[in-house]
Design an enzyme around this catalytic site. Structure first.
Site, mmCIF file in Angstrom:
data_model
loop_
_atom_site.group_PDB
_atom_site.id
_atom_site.type_symbol
_atom_site.label_atom_id
_atom_site.label_comp_id
_atom_site.label_asym_id
_atom_site.label_seq_id
_atom_site.Cartn_x
_atom_site.Cartn_y
_atom_site.Cartn_z
ATOM 1 N N THR A 52 -16.109 5.451 5.350
ATOM 2 C CA THR A 52 -16.988 5.543 4.183
ATOM 3 C C THR A 52 -16.254 5.117 2.921
ATOM 4 O O THR A 52 -15.133 5.562 2.675
ATOM 5 C CB THR A 52 -17.492 6.991 4.023
ATOM 6 O OG1 THR A 52 -18.225 7.321 5.197
ATOM 7 C CG2 THR A 52 -18.386 7.140 2.803
ATOM 8 N N CYS B 272 16.989 6.188 -3.287
ATOM 9 C CA CYS B 272 15.834 5.310 -3.230
ATOM 10 C C CYS B 272 14.850 5.712 -2.148
ATOM 11 O O CYS B 272 13.723 6.068 -2.432
ATOM 12 C CB CYS B 272 16.270 3.867 -3.038
ATOM 13 S SG CYS B 272 15.327 2.770 -4.081
ATOM 14 N N ALA C 136 -3.885 0.431 -6.484
ATOM 15 C CA ALA C 136 -4.286 0.829 -7.838
ATOM 16 C C ALA C 136 -3.205 1.621 -8.569
ATOM 17 O O ALA C 136 -3.076 1.522 -9.791
ATOM 18 C CB ALA C 136 -5.574 1.660 -7.784
ATOM 19 N N HIS C 137 -2.407 2.398 -7.828
ATOM 20 C CA HIS C 137 -1.584 3.403 -8.523
ATOM 21 C C HIS C 137 -0.316 2.855 -9.170
ATOM 22 O O HIS C 137 0.408 3.594 -9.825
ATOM 23 C CB HIS C 137 -1.267 4.594 -7.607
ATOM 24 C CG HIS C 137 -0.216 4.353 -6.573
ATOM 25 N ND1 HIS C 137 1.079 4.763 -6.745
ATOM 26 C CD2 HIS C 137 -0.272 3.790 -5.352
ATOM 27 C CE1 HIS C 137 1.785 4.449 -5.660
ATOM 28 N NE2 HIS C 137 0.978 3.853 -4.796
ATOM 29 N N ALA D 88 -1.771 -0.243 -0.584
ATOM 30 C CA ALA D 88 -1.082 -1.462 -0.157
ATOM 31 C C ALA D 88 -0.432 -1.307 1.214
ATOM 32 O O ALA D 88 -0.324 -2.274 1.960
ATOM 33 C CB ALA D 88 -0.040 -1.879 -1.187
ATOM 34 N N THR D 89 -0.022 -0.106 1.565
ATOM 35 C CA THR D 89 0.551 0.101 2.895
ATOM 36 C C THR D 89 -0.470 -0.275 3.960
ATOM 37 O O THR D 89 -0.176 -1.033 4.895
ATOM 38 C CB THR D 89 0.981 1.569 3.086
ATOM 39 O OG1 THR D 89 1.974 1.891 2.107
ATOM 40 C CG2 THR D 89 1.544 1.803 4.479
ATOM 41 N N GLN E 91 3.010 -4.695 -6.759
ATOM 42 C CA GLN E 91 3.669 -4.544 -8.062
ATOM 43 C C GLN E 91 3.183 -5.573 -9.071
ATOM 44 O O GLN E 91 3.498 -5.472 -10.251
ATOM 45 C CB GLN E 91 5.195 -4.700 -7.904
ATOM 46 C CG GLN E 91 5.869 -3.622 -7.087
ATOM 47 C CD GLN E 91 6.002 -2.297 -7.824
ATOM 48 O OE1 GLN E 91 5.821 -2.219 -9.046
ATOM 49 N NE2 GLN E 91 6.295 -1.247 -7.078
ATOM 50 N N ASN F 32 9.636 -4.456 -5.700
ATOM 51 C CA ASN F 32 9.488 -3.112 -6.237
ATOM 52 C C ASN F 32 10.797 -2.512 -6.727
ATOM 53 O O ASN F 32 10.801 -1.500 -7.407
ATOM 54 C CB ASN F 32 8.865 -2.189 -5.194
ATOM 55 C CG ASN F 32 9.513 -2.312 -3.846
ATOM 56 O OD1 ASN F 32 9.480 -3.383 -3.226
ATOM 57 N ND2 ASN F 32 10.140 -1.252 -3.383
HETATM 58 C C1 PLP Z 1 4.088 0.773 -3.684
HETATM 59 C C2 PLP Z 1 4.202 -0.431 -2.835
HETATM 60 C C3 PLP Z 1 3.585 -0.496 -1.577
HETATM 61 C C4 PLP Z 1 2.816 0.672 -0.997
HETATM 62 O O1 PLP Z 1 1.621 0.837 -1.672
HETATM 63 P P1 PLP Z 1 0.716 2.153 -1.442
HETATM 64 O O2 PLP Z 1 -0.545 1.827 -2.142
HETATM 65 O O3 PLP Z 1 1.484 3.271 -2.064
HETATM 66 O O4 PLP Z 1 0.543 2.307 0.014
HETATM 67 C C5 PLP Z 1 3.708 -1.656 -0.858
HETATM 68 N N1 PLP Z 1 4.398 -2.702 -1.330
HETATM 69 C C6 PLP Z 1 5.009 -2.679 -2.530
HETATM 70 C C7 PLP Z 1 5.757 -3.884 -2.998
HETATM 71 C C8 PLP Z 1 4.941 -1.539 -3.309
HETATM 72 O O5 PLP Z 1 5.557 -1.523 -4.485
#
Ligand code: PLP
Length: 383
Positions: free
Chosen positions: A242, A328, A202-203, A73-74, A181, A153
């Site tokens: 890739t 945090c 995904a995580h 997501a970053t 989230q 988050n």
């Molecule tokens: C965890 C999170 C991210 C970052 O996601 P990554 O996949 O770890 O880079 C971005 N935005 C929110 C709201 C998150 O909770």
């Protein structure tokens, strides 16, 4: 050795065994490069990527061509914000976002400010929700993008995406949402909610780390995006590199499982979360952070009067793995920017606990944690 109970599912989640099983063949057996069009190894990998793309698109009511795989997501947030800014700067240089956004939104925005873009960072109400009138008033003729997260988050607050989408489209401004989230935990529909760009990972939903996606709307309107990674022209030129087949299969499987179990898990986690909150009530001086019901099922965030934030975090460590306001962003000792945006004092922002319940937590665990929290706080207060 007895490990503390894991209640930090907003930081990351364990990989679901079913996700791992789906991924495994793509490490060793079907290891081909999905871009290898001349042989079977490539075709096998490409077929898995294509299926995963379809699953992911279906999950949010998008089309497969609208999915761009990223490292998480970053990266998706960076691609959305910088990619739109770069593509639309001749139309306008103003963006709008929220004080309670993740740093992966706020930091790209601050970077754009150094390039001459203007960013309005809106406050939220004491319950964490965006006031739509304030949003309307912040819109300017040169506004090109509004970015508002789906689920927070820290406090789990769910923003009114459909209402925000309607405002954005009425003003012909692109709407991006960080749904890191939210995906697999609440229903998301890019058509009904009029979302133009959406970041996924995904995580946070029992998938692997290091994989995510950006949804990019293809028509009404067709979103232009300047790539941030140049190279082999993968993902229709929007993100080179890739494709990581096992992780992509993991992402799609994790999201699908989240949706399959969404209703039952929502009920179960809300019950556990409310039970935890209820069990803590004998304590005095507790404050709930964020809206009481408009929040993620597994989220509870509290501030505690008359205790030192750091001592509280330390005392709880053997019992439960939770995030504390004092730790945090552990690199800096500033109180959470989300809690201060709600109007919490620095003391109450420091003395806060974020419980992130998830798929694998049990009722017995919640009861043990409730007991441990009460004992820890009482012990600290009687010192
Ligand atoms: C965890 C999170 C991210 C970052 O996601 P990554 O996949 O770890 O880079 C971005 N935005 C929110 C709201 C998150 O909770």
């Amino acid at each position: 050795m007895h490990r503390p109970i894991y209640l930090d599912c907003h930081a990351t989640t364990p990989l679901d065994e079913r996700v791992l099983a789906a991924m495994l063949p793509y490490f060793t057996q079907h290891f081909g490069n999905p871009a290898s069009v001349a042989h079977q190894y490539g075709w096998e990998a490409e077929a898995a990527v294509q299926l995963s793309r379809q699953v992911l698109a279906d999950a949010i009511h998008a089309a497969p061509e609208e999915i761009v795989f990223t490292s998480g997501a970053t990266e998706a947030n960076n691609l959305a914000i910088k990619g739109v800014a770069e593509a639309y700067f001749s139309k306008g240089r103003h963006l709008i976002t929220l004080q309670t956004e993740h740093s992966a939104i706020l930091d790209p925005c601050r970077y754009l400010q150094t390039l001459g873009f203007e960013v309005t960072i809106l406050p939220v109400q004491p319950d964490g929700l965006l006031d739509l009138d304030i949003l309307e008033k912040a819109i300017r003729p040169d506004t090109i993008l509004i970015s508002v997260m789906a689920a927070n988050n820290e406090i789990g607050v769910l923003q009114p995406l459909a209402e925000i989408g309607a405002i954005c489209h009425h003003h012909q401004i692109l709407f991006h949402t960080d749904a890191a989230q939210a995906i697999g935990k609440i229903p998301l529909d890019v058509q009904a909610m009029q979302i133009d760009l959406m970041s996924l990972t995904a995580h946070k939903v029992y998938g692997p780390k290091g994989i995510g996606a950006l949804y990019v709307r293809r028509c009404d309107p067709r979103v232009q995006l300047a790539p941030q990674l140049h190279g082999g022209g993968h993902e229709r030129g929007r993100r080179s590199g890739t494709l990581y087949t096992p992780q992509i299969v993991g992402l799609a499987t994790a999201v699908q499982l989240g949706l399959d179990e969404l209703e039952s898990e929502t009920l179960r986690q809300v019950e556990l979360r409310d039970r935890l909150w209820h069990k803590l009530q004998p304590l005095t001086g507790l404050h709930l952070n964020g809206h009481p019901s408009q929040r993620l099922p597994g989220n509870l965030n509290i501030s505690v009067e008359q205790v030192d934030g750091q001592a509280l975090a330390l005392g709880l460590q053997p019992i439960a793995a939770v995030s504390a306001g004092s730790a945090c962003t552990s690199a800096k000792l500033e109180p959470s920017h989300v809690l201060t945006a709600l109007g919490r004092s620095p003391e109450l922002a420091h003395a806060s606990l974020r419980f992130g319940l998830g798929r694998f937590n049990t009722l017995a665990e919640i009861d043990r944690v409730a007991e441990g929290v009460i004992e820890t706080i009482q012990a600290l207060r009687s010192r």
